[in-house]
Design an enzyme around this catalytic site. Structure first.
Site, PDB file in Angstrom:
ATOM      1  N   ASP A   1     -14.168   2.798  -2.117  1.00 32.76           N
ATOM      2  CA  ASP A   1     -13.965   1.634  -1.342  1.00 32.76           C
ATOM      3  C   ASP A   1     -14.722   0.723  -1.512  1.00 32.76           C
ATOM      4  O   ASP A   1     -15.678  -0.507  -1.085  1.00 32.76           O
ATOM      5  CB  ASP A   1     -14.455   1.800  -0.453  1.00 32.76           C
ATOM      6  CG  ASP A   1     -13.752   2.460   0.853  1.00 32.76           C
ATOM      7  OD1 ASP A   1     -12.252   2.799   0.532  1.00 32.76           O
ATOM      8  OD2 ASP A   1     -14.211   3.914   1.363  1.00 32.76           O
TER       9      ASP A   1
ATOM     10  N   GLU B   1      -4.539  -0.805   5.976  1.00 33.86           N
ATOM     11  CA  GLU B   1      -6.183  -0.911   6.288  1.00 33.86           C
ATOM     12  C   GLU B   1      -6.598  -1.638   5.169  1.00 33.86           C
ATOM     13  O   GLU B   1      -6.298  -2.050   4.076  1.00 33.86           O
ATOM     14  CB  GLU B   1      -7.035   0.705   6.235  1.00 33.86           C
ATOM     15  CG  GLU B   1      -6.486   1.514   4.656  1.00 33.86           C
ATOM     16  CD  GLU B   1      -6.949   3.014   5.077  1.00 33.86           C
ATOM     17  OE1 GLU B   1      -7.535   3.528   5.989  1.00 33.86           O
ATOM     18  OE2 GLU B   1      -7.290   3.589   4.022  1.00 33.86           O
TER      19      GLU B   1
END
Length: 315
Positions: free
Chosen positions: A13, A193
């Site tokens: 991420d 997401e």
């Protein structure tokens, strides 16, 4: 061209932001999911060997004491903010995957040495699993974009947007922009997401990630005209096909949860994302530490649309 090598290993991420002080700031999920870590450097390559500083650790118990996921560092309205998701400890919820979103703030010039304060939960008005918040300013308005489970919609998470009153408080009701609907968004899990925003060529682009976090993970694209009402779902267009996928021949799998930054020339756009180099994952992919940070150039077609190329090559 040769196969890309990870810039930073075991950092999922990834988020890179170039500030007005000339430094690149980096944060990402760490394998232990127990803290927020920052590093900075004058160059992208310099981030790989830069000193890491843990600016916030999770408490031992409580509503935000487990699984610290997907931090992003932003400079909003004169201060540094890190937005992140965290889960409650088991004495509160048996199921750890009950994340909510939170923020910390630093008012000092250097966020690696400055003092951070906990700003609390970012309340979206929907009390369900949520994560992956990002912020951006468009025409003087600060926006918040994130992923959240909605009880009346099948799947694990949808992408939502809201305006902000200040960097830790929403000022509007959430508006849904996209749900998992295509086959490539629903492999393993039905997921939208990890939104990332890029404003270029008269448009507002939003990339996002879909499907399970194994080799099926892939990136999609939304876009709206820069003069459109970003709070109107009708303003947004969605690509029916993914824009970045696994490259089995090059052994780069599950590219996703990206961010954007600029190269040293302050003009060229760089795509930052994570990926694995193998598919043989034991157990839940979330506990496999080997999602690595990659960086490559983003290119453009004659219509001003982004061209992502291959996850395994800078082409």
């Amino acid at each position: 061209m040769s196969i890309l090598k990870p810039l930073i290993e075991q950092r999922a991420d990834p988020f890179i932001y170039k500030h007005s002080d000339g430094f690149y700031y980096f944060t990402a999920s760490v394998p232990a999911y127990d803290r927020i870590e920052l590093r900075r450097a004058r160059t992208i390559d310099g981030l790989a060997s830069a000193e890491t500083v843990s600016v916030w650790h999770k408490p031992d118990t409580g509503p935000y004491s487990e699984l610290i996921w997907a931090p992003e560092i932003h400079f909003n309205e004169g201060a540094w903010y890190v937005y992140f998701a965290a889960a409650p400890s088991r004495e509160i919820k048996d199921d750890l995957f009950q994340h909510r979103m939170y923020a910390i703030r630093c008012k000092d010039d250097n966020p690696l040495t400055g003092e951070w304060e906990f700003m609390g939960q970012i309340d979206t008005g929907i009390d369900t699993f949520c994560l992956d918040a990002t912020t951006f300013t468009h025409k003087g308005q600060l926006y918040y974009m994130w992923a959240q489970k909605e009880e009346d919609i099948p799947g694990n998470s949808n992408l939502l947007i809201a305006t902000m009153e200040n960097p830790w408080t929403l000022s509007s009701e959430p508006v849904r922009l996209t749900i998992p609907e295509f086959e490539w968004e629903c492999r393993g899990f039905m997921v939208n997401e990890g939104p990332a925003v890029l404003q270029r060529n008269g448009k507002v682009f939003v990339t996002y990630s879909a499907s399970a976090t194994d080799e099926n993970y892939a990136m999609g694209l939304l876009w709206a005209d820069q003069d459109a009402d970003l709070m109107d779902p009708a303003s947004w267009h969605k690509s029916a096909k993914p824009v970045l996928v696994s490259e089995p021949k090059d052994e780069v799998f599950g590219p996703g949860h990206n961010s954007f930054t600029v190269a040293e020339d302050d003009e060229s756009v760089l795509l930052v994302y994570h990926a694995r180099t193998y598919t043989e994952i034991e157990g839940d992919p979330l506990w496999d530490p080997n999602r690595h940070t990659y960086v490559k150039h983003l290119r453009w077609d004659e219509d001003g649309m982004p061209v992502f190329g291959k996850a395994s090559r800078d082409e």
